[in-house]
Design a protein around this motif. Structure first.
Motif, short mmCIF file in Angstrom:
data_model
loop_
_atom_site.label_atom_id
_atom_site.label_comp_id
_atom_site.label_asym_id
_atom_site.label_seq_id
_atom_site.Cartn_x
_atom_site.Cartn_y
_atom_site.Cartn_z
N LYS A 196 0.61 12.85 -3.49
CA LYS A 196 0.27 12.29 -2.05
C LYS A 196 1.52 12.12 -1.33
O LYS A 196 1.70 12.04 0.03
CB LYS A 196 -0.15 11.05 -2.37
CG LYS A 196 -1.67 10.79 -2.96
CD LYS A 196 -2.03 9.28 -3.02
CE LYS A 196 -3.64 9.13 -3.63
NZ LYS A 196 -4.02 7.86 -3.81
N GLU B 135 0.87 3.57 2.19
CA GLU B 135 1.13 3.78 3.35
C GLU B 135 2.42 2.99 3.99
O GLU B 135 3.52 3.32 4.55
CB GLU B 135 -0.17 3.27 4.56
CG GLU B 135 -1.02 4.18 4.64
CD GLU B 135 -1.89 4.21 3.24
OE1 GLU B 135 -2.76 4.95 3.04
OE2 GLU B 135 -2.05 2.98 2.60
N ALA C 154 2.30 13.52 2.34
CA ALA C 154 2.37 12.61 3.48
C ALA C 154 3.75 13.09 4.14
O ALA C 154 3.88 13.27 5.20
CB ALA C 154 2.77 11.31 2.97
N THR D 260 1.04 -1.13 0.02
CA THR D 260 -0.12 0.07 0.08
C THR D 260 0.83 1.06 0.15
O THR D 260 1.96 1.24 0.40
CB THR D 260 -0.82 -0.01 1.25
OG1 THR D 260 0.12 0.22 2.45
CG2 THR D 260 -1.91 -1.09 1.40
N MET E 282 5.31 4.67 2.19
CA MET E 282 5.72 6.01 2.99
C MET E 282 6.41 5.64 4.20
O MET E 282 7.57 6.12 4.58
CB MET E 282 4.57 6.83 3.33
CG MET E 282 3.94 7.77 2.24
SD MET E 282 5.31 8.62 1.42
CE MET E 282 5.95 9.54 2.65
N ALA E 283 6.15 4.46 4.78
CA ALA E 283 6.92 3.81 5.95
C ALA E 283 8.31 3.39 5.58
O ALA E 283 9.47 3.87 6.26
CB ALA E 283 6.16 2.71 6.38
#
Length: 401
Positions: free
Chosen positions: A362, A321, A366, A319, A324-325
């Motif tokens: 995005k 997310e 973020a 994903t 971005m992690a």
């Protein structure tokens, strides 16, 4: 007098209101910063029948074209001359050389055919002025140095064509280095790979250690006169995969002045999906990588691929997310001066929630939400990679005397 002036004053007021109404909104932070991706596999799309970089493409599994670059605010990047690794015999290597030259020519032809949209960049300092014109930045890069054969000096020709980043390997070990995903032969860089690294330093080409083994990265960090780059890699702390790097390697990279450009691949272990895997394997066998298809063949291939997606959809995709992690972990360990973005578009990249370059705002949102400033975001999106390129240029100038 006042009575006579009222129509004039009313007209002036209307003009002022109209001016306000059509005023262009202030650029967003994402629009203001220079956004470059260091690994675009999009040149492979230039071989597709009837495909144009100028058109918006939907449903054809490509991820980069000019309309989507505009929508996602991608100012350009490093367009890859990718050659899938083949046998190391002389005849195969000569064919790989010719393929790589043709791919470089295709990239340059794309720019020449659309001068109002794209500009070839030569130096690190070229990128910002190109953005200011509203055009897209085109640097060239090499993914897999196999086409150079046993002659590292051939890199000079590619440098003349615009190459400013070059890797050593791809998925298999070759004459220059061990691959991260193959059995080692050289325990890092080969003697020829050390010569190639020296040639990169001489020319001002940034050494790229994505796809190379841990030992090859260690050799490059030790031997290179300039900072190195990982043009599309990730963090083992997020997913322990040979294509990713450890926290200790991130720290060593930062200490050498280098940069990791975060990939959107190798973020998690894939979930077993044997029916899909078998269907995709059969499709790949029917349409082998590198095959130049006719329009009819491509239409048939796309229809078959869409059928696979309907019958055997992907499960458990990574994903946005998780991507971005990966980015935020690299920033925490290596620091904001040593991280960028190289998502591997058109080469396997993309995650749920960030399917193509139209979704790139995005990433900026973020980063801002995580507390990073506009200056930080500018470094991540382009400043760090361009700093490494500028250092390579400076070393080349020094060696030239």
């Amino acid at each position: 007098m006042i009575t006579r002036l009222r129509p004039l004053l009313a007209g002036i007021a209307c003009l002022a209101l109209a001016s306000v109404a059509v005023a262009k909104p202030a650029p967003s932070l994402h629009e203001r910063v220079l956004t470059l991706d260091t690994h675009l596999d999009t040149p492979a799309s230039l071989d597709l029948p009837g495909w144009s970089i100028m058109d918006a493409h939907e449903g054809d599994y490509t991820q980069v074209d000019l309309p989507r670059m505009k929508k996602g605010g991608l100012d350009g990047g490093f367009w890859a001359i990718y050659t899938a690794q083949g046998p190391l015999d002389p005849d195969s290597t000569r064919k790989a050389r010719d393929f790589a030259f043709r791919r470089a020519a295709q990239i340059r032809e794309m720019v020449a055919a659309h001068p109002d949209a794209f500009v070839l960049a030569d130096k690190a300092a070229d990128a910002a002025p190109i953005k200011a014109t509203g055009k897209r930045v085109v640097y060239l890069s090499i993914e897999n140095a196999w086409p150079l054969g046993d002659d590292p000096s051939l890199l000079e020709v590619f440098h003349t064509l615009g190459v400013r980043i070059s890797g050593f390997t791809h998925f298999r070990t070759n004459q220059f280095a061990d691959s991260a995903t193959d059995k080692p032969k050289w325990d890092g860089l080969s003697p020829l790979g050390v010569q190639l690294l020296a040639e990169m330093n001489r020319l001002g080409v940034v050494p790229d250690l994505s796809h190379s083994s841990d030992a090859a990265l260690a050799d490059a960090l030790r031997l290179s006169k300039t900072p190195v780059i990982l043009s599309h890699s990730g963090c083992r702390a997020i997913y322990d995969h040979p294509r990713n790097v450890s926290d200790d390697q991130l720290r060593a990279l930062a200490a050498q002045g280098g940069v990791i450009q975060i990939n959107s691949v190798y973020l998690k272990k894939g979930e077993p999906n044997p029916e899909r895997e078998a269907a995709m394997k059969a499709l790949e066998a029917k349409y082998p990588e590198g095959t130049r298809l006719t329009g009819e063949q491509r239409a048939a291939m796309l229809a078959e691929r869409r059928a696979i997606d309907r019958l055997h959809p992907e499960t458990g995709r990574a994903t946005f997310e998780l991507f971005m992690a990966n980015v935020l972990h690299a920033l925490k360990v290596a620091g904001v001066d040593h991280v960028g973005i190289g998502a591997d578009w058109d080469g396997g990249g993309g995650v749920a929630g960030m399917e193509d370059v139209a979704d790139l705002p995005k990433v900026t949102a973020a980063l801002v939400a995580a507390g990073y400033s506009e200056a930080d975001v500018g470094k991540i999106w382009s400043g760090n990679a361009l700093r490494v390129l500028a250092a390579a240029e400076a070393e080349a100038a020094r060696e030239a005397g």
